[in-house]
Design a protein around this motif. Structure first.
Motif, PDB file in Angstrom:
ATOM      1  N   VAL A 168       0.856  -1.180   0.000  1.00  0.00           N
ATOM      2  CA  VAL A 168       0.000   0.000   0.000  1.00  0.00           C
ATOM      3  C   VAL A 168       0.896   1.235   0.000  1.00  0.00           C
ATOM      4  O   VAL A 168       1.749   1.392   0.865  1.00  0.00           O
ATOM      5  CB  VAL A 168      -0.929   0.026   1.234  1.00  0.00           C
ATOM      6  CG1 VAL A 168      -1.588   1.397   1.396  1.00  0.00           C
ATOM      7  CG2 VAL A 168      -1.996  -1.051   1.115  1.00  0.00           C
ATOM      8  N   THR A 173       1.126   5.512  -2.022  1.00  0.00           N
ATOM      9  CA  THR A 173       0.412   6.520  -2.811  1.00  0.00           C
ATOM     10  C   THR A 173       0.284   6.096  -4.271  1.00  0.00           C
ATOM     11  O   THR A 173      -0.790   6.180  -4.874  1.00  0.00           O
ATOM     12  CB  THR A 173       1.145   7.874  -2.721  1.00  0.00           C
ATOM     13  OG1 THR A 173       1.232   8.269  -1.354  1.00  0.00           O
ATOM     14  CG2 THR A 173       0.400   8.944  -3.512  1.00  0.00           C
ATOM     15  N   ASN A 180      -1.889   2.777  -4.690  1.00  0.00           N
ATOM     16  CA  ASN A 180      -3.305   3.023  -4.434  1.00  0.00           C
ATOM     17  C   ASN A 180      -4.010   3.572  -5.674  1.00  0.00           C
ATOM     18  O   ASN A 180      -5.188   3.308  -5.904  1.00  0.00           O
ATOM     19  CB  ASN A 180      -3.479   3.979  -3.254  1.00  0.00           C
ATOM     20  CG  ASN A 180      -3.069   3.352  -1.936  1.00  0.00           C
ATOM     21  OD1 ASN A 180      -2.848   2.145  -1.859  1.00  0.00           O
ATOM     22  ND2 ASN A 180      -2.951   4.162  -0.901  1.00  0.00           N
ATOM     23  N   SER A 181      -3.290   4.335  -6.477  1.00  0.00           N
ATOM     24  CA  SER A 181      -3.863   4.842  -7.729  1.00  0.00           C
ATOM     25  C   SER A 181      -4.094   3.704  -8.712  1.00  0.00           C
ATOM     26  O   SER A 181      -5.061   3.727  -9.494  1.00  0.00           O
ATOM     27  CB  SER A 181      -2.940   5.899  -8.348  1.00  0.00           C
ATOM     28  OG  SER A 181      -2.907   7.063  -7.544  1.00  0.00           O
ATOM     29  N   TYR A 226      -4.795   0.570  -7.755  1.00  0.00           N
ATOM     30  CA  TYR A 226      -5.968  -0.124  -7.236  1.00  0.00           C
ATOM     31  C   TYR A 226      -7.237   0.632  -7.636  1.00  0.00           C
ATOM     32  O   TYR A 226      -8.241   0.016  -8.008  1.00  0.00           O
ATOM     33  CB  TYR A 226      -5.895  -0.253  -5.713  1.00  0.00           C
ATOM     34  CG  TYR A 226      -4.672  -0.975  -5.207  1.00  0.00           C
ATOM     35  CD1 TYR A 226      -4.095  -2.020  -5.925  1.00  0.00           C
ATOM     36  CD2 TYR A 226      -4.062  -0.610  -4.003  1.00  0.00           C
ATOM     37  CE1 TYR A 226      -2.967  -2.674  -5.470  1.00  0.00           C
ATOM     38  CE2 TYR A 226      -2.934  -1.261  -3.537  1.00  0.00           C
ATOM     39  CZ  TYR A 226      -2.380  -2.288  -4.276  1.00  0.00           C
ATOM     40  OH  TYR A 226      -1.250  -2.930  -3.822  1.00  0.00           O
ATOM     41  N   VAL A 263     -11.526  -2.401  -1.219  1.00  0.00           N
ATOM     42  CA  VAL A 263     -10.187  -2.891  -0.894  1.00  0.00           C
ATOM     43  C   VAL A 263     -10.233  -3.401   0.546  1.00  0.00           C
ATOM     44  O   VAL A 263     -10.594  -2.645   1.459  1.00  0.00           O
ATOM     45  CB  VAL A 263      -9.116  -1.792  -1.020  1.00  0.00           C
ATOM     46  CG1 VAL A 263      -7.767  -2.308  -0.512  1.00  0.00           C
ATOM     47  CG2 VAL A 263      -8.982  -1.335  -2.460  1.00  0.00           C
ATOM     48  N   THR A 300      -8.180  -4.895   3.752  1.00  0.00           N
ATOM     49  CA  THR A 300      -6.831  -5.020   4.318  1.00  0.00           C
ATOM     50  C   THR A 300      -6.915  -5.674   5.697  1.00  0.00           C
ATOM     51  O   THR A 300      -7.854  -5.422   6.457  1.00  0.00           O
ATOM     52  CB  THR A 300      -6.132  -3.649   4.461  1.00  0.00           C
ATOM     53  OG1 THR A 300      -6.730  -2.893   5.529  1.00  0.00           O
ATOM     54  CG2 THR A 300      -6.221  -2.848   3.170  1.00  0.00           C
ATOM     55  N   HIS A 306      -2.566   5.901   4.249  1.00  0.00           N
ATOM     56  CA  HIS A 306      -2.354   6.101   2.815  1.00  0.00           C
ATOM     57  C   HIS A 306      -3.643   5.937   2.008  1.00  0.00           C
ATOM     58  O   HIS A 306      -3.854   6.655   1.025  1.00  0.00           O
ATOM     59  CB  HIS A 306      -1.265   5.156   2.309  1.00  0.00           C
ATOM     60  CG  HIS A 306       0.119   5.597   2.659  1.00  0.00           C
ATOM     61  ND1 HIS A 306       0.626   5.498   3.937  1.00  0.00           N
ATOM     62  CD2 HIS A 306       1.096   6.172   1.908  1.00  0.00           C
ATOM     63  CE1 HIS A 306       1.868   5.962   3.956  1.00  0.00           C
ATOM     64  NE2 HIS A 306       2.168   6.387   2.746  1.00  0.00           N
ATOM     65  N   LEU A 307      -4.488   4.998   2.386  1.00  0.00           N
ATOM     66  CA  LEU A 307      -5.749   4.835   1.662  1.00  0.00           C
ATOM     67  C   LEU A 307      -6.728   5.961   2.001  1.00  0.00           C
ATOM     68  O   LEU A 307      -7.478   6.428   1.142  1.00  0.00           O
ATOM     69  CB  LEU A 307      -6.358   3.469   1.970  1.00  0.00           C
ATOM     70  CG  LEU A 307      -5.696   2.307   1.226  1.00  0.00           C
ATOM     71  CD1 LEU A 307      -6.046   0.965   1.875  1.00  0.00           C
ATOM     72  CD2 LEU A 307      -6.106   2.294  -0.249  1.00  0.00           C
ATOM     73  N   HIS A 315      -6.064   9.020  -0.081  1.00  0.00           N
ATOM     74  CA  HIS A 315      -6.287   8.958  -1.533  1.00  0.00           C
ATOM     75  C   HIS A 315      -7.700   9.433  -1.871  1.00  0.00           C
ATOM     76  O   HIS A 315      -8.674   8.978  -1.264  1.00  0.00           O
ATOM     77  CB  HIS A 315      -6.091   7.523  -2.035  1.00  0.00           C
ATOM     78  CG  HIS A 315      -5.878   7.433  -3.502  1.00  0.00           C
ATOM     79  ND1 HIS A 315      -6.914   7.581  -4.402  1.00  0.00           N
ATOM     80  CD2 HIS A 315      -4.757   7.239  -4.250  1.00  0.00           C
ATOM     81  CE1 HIS A 315      -6.445   7.466  -5.627  1.00  0.00           C
ATOM     82  NE2 HIS A 315      -5.139   7.264  -5.570  1.00  0.00           N
ATOM     83  N   PHE A 346     -10.752   6.851  -2.464  1.00  0.00           N
ATOM     84  CA  PHE A 346     -11.184   5.874  -1.470  1.00  0.00           C
ATOM     85  C   PHE A 346     -11.777   6.530  -0.237  1.00  0.00           C
ATOM     86  O   PHE A 346     -11.381   7.620   0.165  1.00  0.00           O
ATOM     87  CB  PHE A 346     -10.009   4.985  -1.050  1.00  0.00           C
ATOM     88  CG  PHE A 346      -9.532   4.057  -2.127  1.00  0.00           C
ATOM     89  CD1 PHE A 346     -10.272   2.943  -2.482  1.00  0.00           C
ATOM     90  CD2 PHE A 346      -8.360   4.316  -2.816  1.00  0.00           C
ATOM     91  CE1 PHE A 346      -9.845   2.091  -3.494  1.00  0.00           C
ATOM     92  CE2 PHE A 346      -7.916   3.477  -3.825  1.00  0.00           C
ATOM     93  CZ  PHE A 346      -8.661   2.359  -4.161  1.00  0.00           C
ATOM     94  N   ARG A 388     -14.251   2.196  -3.122  1.00  0.00           N
ATOM     95  CA  ARG A 388     -13.881   3.007  -4.290  1.00  0.00           C
ATOM     96  C   ARG A 388     -15.007   3.991  -4.579  1.00  0.00           C
ATOM     97  O   ARG A 388     -16.156   3.601  -4.793  1.00  0.00           O
ATOM     98  CB  ARG A 388     -13.647   2.087  -5.499  1.00  0.00           C
ATOM     99  CG  ARG A 388     -13.435   2.802  -6.836  1.00  0.00           C
ATOM    100  CD  ARG A 388     -12.145   3.581  -6.854  1.00  0.00           C
ATOM    101  NE  ARG A 388     -11.695   3.861  -8.203  1.00  0.00           N
ATOM    102  CZ  ARG A 388     -12.000   4.966  -8.902  1.00  0.00           C
ATOM    103  NH1 ARG A 388     -12.788   5.886  -8.377  1.00  0.00           N
ATOM    104  NH2 ARG A 388     -11.499   5.126 -10.113  1.00  0.00           N
TER     105      ARG A 388
END
Length: 271
Positions: free
Chosen positions: A182, A184, A187-188, A190, A200, A202, A216-217, A220, A223, A264
Motif C-alpha cells: 500500500v 500513494t 493506491n492509484s 488499485y 479494498v 486489508t 495512505h488509503l 487517496h 477511497f 472506491r
C-alpha cells in the motif's frame, strides 16, 4: 548413489485429484518485489489468456491473423471477467474459502513466489476434479505475478469488485517502506482497476502497518473508509480473518488482527 527425492520430485508424485501437501511447496516467506523474477505477463489485459486458468468458462474466438484464424485457434477468452483479486494470496486459503460462497464470481490469486503459486494451482485442479459433478471450484485460479509492477497489465479499468491485501509483508525498516503493498502510487493503480463501489480489504497483525495502510488509503481521493458496522456485516471479513494461513497462525498465537476496508468512490465529473 541415489539420494532422497527432492521436493520437486515429491510434488510431481502427487496423484491427479489428490490435494497437494504444503511441506513440498515451502519457500522463503518474502520475495523482493524490485528484483527481476523472470516473469511473463501480458502486454495488455486484452492479451491475457484467461481460458487457461478458467477452462470451464472458455469461449472459442478466432484470431484476427488470417493464418491462425484458418486453424480455428482460441485467443484465450472467457465468458465472464475476473472480478476478485487476492494480491499476495499465499497458499490460497482465502480463495478456496470464498469460492463456494461466490460461485458465480471469478476469483484470482496473484502470488510472486513460484513454488507457492504452483501449490495453489495444483490444489485448484485437485478440488475441481473432486467436485467435477457440481462444477465446484471452477471459479478460482492463481497466477504468478508481481502486482507492484504489472497489475494494470492484467485488468481493465474498473474491472474488479474486490481486492484483498491479507497479511502483507510489513517491511519494518524505514528504508524498506517503499516495498509495502500500500502506497500513494499503488493506491492509484488499485483505484484504476477497481470499479466504483468496489472494496479494498486489508488485514494485518502488525499495528504499525495497519496504521500505514489506513493513512495512505484515507489520503487517496478515490477511497473512503467503510464504517465498522458495514465492515462487520461483510461476510468476506470473517473469512479473511480466519481462513488465510497467516490468520490461522495469529489465532493460534492469540495475536491481534487489524482490519480496514475502503470503498472506491465515483470519479468526479469532468468540468
Amino acid at each position: 548413489m541415489v539420494g532422497p527425492p527432492t521436493k520437486r520430485q515429491k510434488r510431481d508424485e502427487v496423484p491427479e485429484g489428490r490435494l497437494p501437501q504444503k511441506k513440498f511447496f515451502r519457500q522463503r516467506a518474502h520475495a523482493n518485489p524490485f528484483s527481476d523474477h523472470n516473469l511473463t505477463y501480458p502486454e495488455s489485459p486484452a492479451a491475457m489468456d484467461w481460458a487457461e486458468l478458467y477452462p470451464a468458462y472458455a469461449v472459442t474466438e478466432e484470431k484476427e491473423n488470417k493464418d491462425l484464424s484458418a486453424q480455428g485457434k482460441s485467443v484465450g477468452k472467457i465468458s465472464k471477467q475476473v472480478e476478485v483479486a487476492d494480491i499476495g494470496c499465499g497458499f490460497g486459503g482465502l480463495l478456496f474459502a470464498l469460492a463456494p460462497k461466490m460461485p458465480d464470481t471469478l476469483l484470482v490469486g496473484m502470488e510472486i513466489r513460484s513454488a507457492v503459486t504452483e501449490y495453489v494451482q495444483t490444489k485448484a485442479k485437485a478440488l475441481r476434479s473432486q467436485h467435477s459433478e457440481t462444477q465446484g471450484y471452477q471459479n478460482v485460479a492463481c497466477l504468478r505475478a508481481n502486482t507492484m509492477k504489472f497489475l494494470p497489465n492484467f485488468f481493465n479499468r474498473a474491472q474488479l469488485s474486490k481486492i484483498f491485501l491479507c497479511f502483507p509483508d510489513p517491511h519494518f525498516k524505514a528504508r524498506k517502506h517503499k516495498a509495502r503493498i500500500v502506497s500513494t502510487t499503488l493506491n492509484s493503480e488499485y483505484a484504476y482497476v477497481l470499479r466504483p463501489g468496489g472494496i479494498v480489504y486489508t488485514i494485518t497483525d502488525v499495528e504499525d502497518l495497519h496504521n500505514w495502510m489506513v493513512e495512505h488509503l484515507d489520503a487517496h481521493p478515490s477511497f473512503e473508509r467503510v464504517s465498522e458496522a458495514e465492515q462487520e456485516a461483510d461476510e468476506c471479513v470473517a473469512v479473511m480473518r480466519e481462513e488465510t494461513e497467516e490468520g490461522k497462525k495469529v489465532t493460534r498465537n492469540k495475536g491481534n488482527k487489524y482490519v480496514a476496508l475502503f470503498k472506491r468512490l465515483e470519479d468526479p465529473a469532468w468540468p
